[in-house]
Design an enzyme around this catalytic site. Structure first.
Site, PDB file in Angstrom:
ATOM      1  N   SER A 275      23.105  -5.184  11.897  1.00 50.94           N
ATOM      2  CA  SER A 275      23.174  -4.041  12.803  1.00 50.94           C
ATOM      3  C   SER A 275      21.896  -4.026  13.619  1.00 50.94           C
ATOM      4  O   SER A 275      20.877  -4.592  13.205  1.00 50.94           O
ATOM      5  CB  SER A 275      23.280  -2.733  11.993  1.00 50.94           C
ATOM      6  OG  SER A 275      23.057  -1.603  12.812  1.00 50.94           O
TER       7      SER A 275
ATOM      8  N   TYR B 103      19.831   3.619   5.792  1.00 53.63           N
ATOM      9  CA  TYR B 103      20.673   2.578   6.390  1.00 53.63           C
ATOM     10  C   TYR B 103      19.817   1.509   7.062  1.00 53.63           C
ATOM     11  O   TYR B 103      20.090   0.316   6.940  1.00 53.63           O
ATOM     12  CB  TYR B 103      21.611   3.231   7.403  1.00 53.63           C
ATOM     13  CG  TYR B 103      22.562   2.280   8.091  1.00 53.63           C
ATOM     14  CD1 TYR B 103      23.488   1.535   7.364  1.00 53.63           C
ATOM     15  CD2 TYR B 103      22.548   2.150   9.474  1.00 53.63           C
ATOM     16  CE1 TYR B 103      24.370   0.672   8.003  1.00 53.63           C
ATOM     17  CE2 TYR B 103      23.430   1.295  10.123  1.00 53.63           C
ATOM     18  CZ  TYR B 103      24.327   0.555   9.374  1.00 53.63           C
ATOM     19  OH  TYR B 103      25.205  -0.301  10.011  1.00 53.63           O
TER      20      TYR B 103
END
Length: 257
Positions: free
Chosen positions: A141, A154
């Site tokens: 990501s 995250y």
């Protein structure tokens, strides 16, 4: 060594029950790979396998929790050689600051995004090497390359996934295996934001509010499939893909209401 044709090769896709994983499975199958769909939700991957097979391609569903190493090791005994491993299983939980973040959420994100990727990669690496032309894909990501407020859990997990890919590439250089990292930015799928906010549809919708065209799962799958299908000597080390409206993790153009 002669590289086998895609039609005789197996591509394993984790987290294939929805979103990027499901879209990647469809596109790799259309590119000629025999895809193995893994996820915890058996009904979802079985339905997807039926859809892919009905379209004239080849797919098999295998229920799997990537964080269960015993199950992963059992899964890998079914294969002598594998051409591609797409480590896609992951996800985000919460948007709390460090001061109040839930350690259980942090642990779950790390287990899925990092340990799950480690489990599959370790277990399948011998088969990938034996193929003579293997590919490991890590779907990370943009969170793995820059931080933002409220995202530390995250972000930490995706930084771990990024470092895993980068280090693996150094460690196995000279082996017939490519290591590709694809780092998507804002992707609108049916479940990512909804899962992050515990099913709160209003909070999930606000993530994409005013963004004319966030990325879709198909956009990312197209990127992954393109990278995988490059000639064997071409390694796409890192590919960051964002929608045009997103300049960074914290800079997004939103149309006024």
């Amino acid at each position: 060594m002669t590289t086998p044709a895609a039609a005789s090769r197996i591509a394993v896709v984790t987290g294939a029950s929805s979103g990027i994983g499901a879209a990647t499975a469809r596109q790799l199958a259309a590119a000629g790979y025999r895809v193995v769909l893994t996820a915890r939700r058996k009904d979802r991957i079985e339905a997807l396998a039926e859809e892919i097979n009905a379209a004239g391609h080849s797919a098999t569903a295998y229920q799997l929790d990537v964080t269960d190493r015993t199950a992963v090791d059992e899964f890998t005994t079914a294969f002598k050689t594998i051409g591609v491993l797409v480590n896609n299983a992951g996800g985000a939980l919460g948007l709390d600051p460090v001061a109040t973040g839930d350690p259980a959420d942090w642990r779950q994100m790390y287990e899925t995004n990092v340990i799950g990727t480690l489990n599959l990669t370790q277990a399948l690496l011998p088969a990938l090497v034996a193929s003579g032309d293997g590919t490991v894909v890590v779907v990370s990501s943009t969170a793995g390359h820059g931080t933002y407020e409220g995202g530390a859990g995250y972000v930490a997990a995706k930084h771990g996934a990024h470092v895993l890919a980068e280090t693996l590439r150094l460690e196995i250089v000279g082996q017939p295996v490519r290591v590709i990292e694809v780092a998507p930015g804002m992707v609108k799928t049916d479940e990512f934001a909804l899962t992050r906010f515990g099913g709160d549809e209003d909070r999930a919708a606000k993530v994409y509010e005013g963004v004319a065209e966030p990325l879709t799962a198909d956009d990312v799958a197209d990127t992954i499939t393109w990278a995988v299908t490059r000639p064997a000597h071409v390694n796409i080390d890192l590919l960051v893909v964002r929608p045009r409206a997103q300049a960074s993790n914290t800079k997004v153009h939103r149309e006024p209401r």
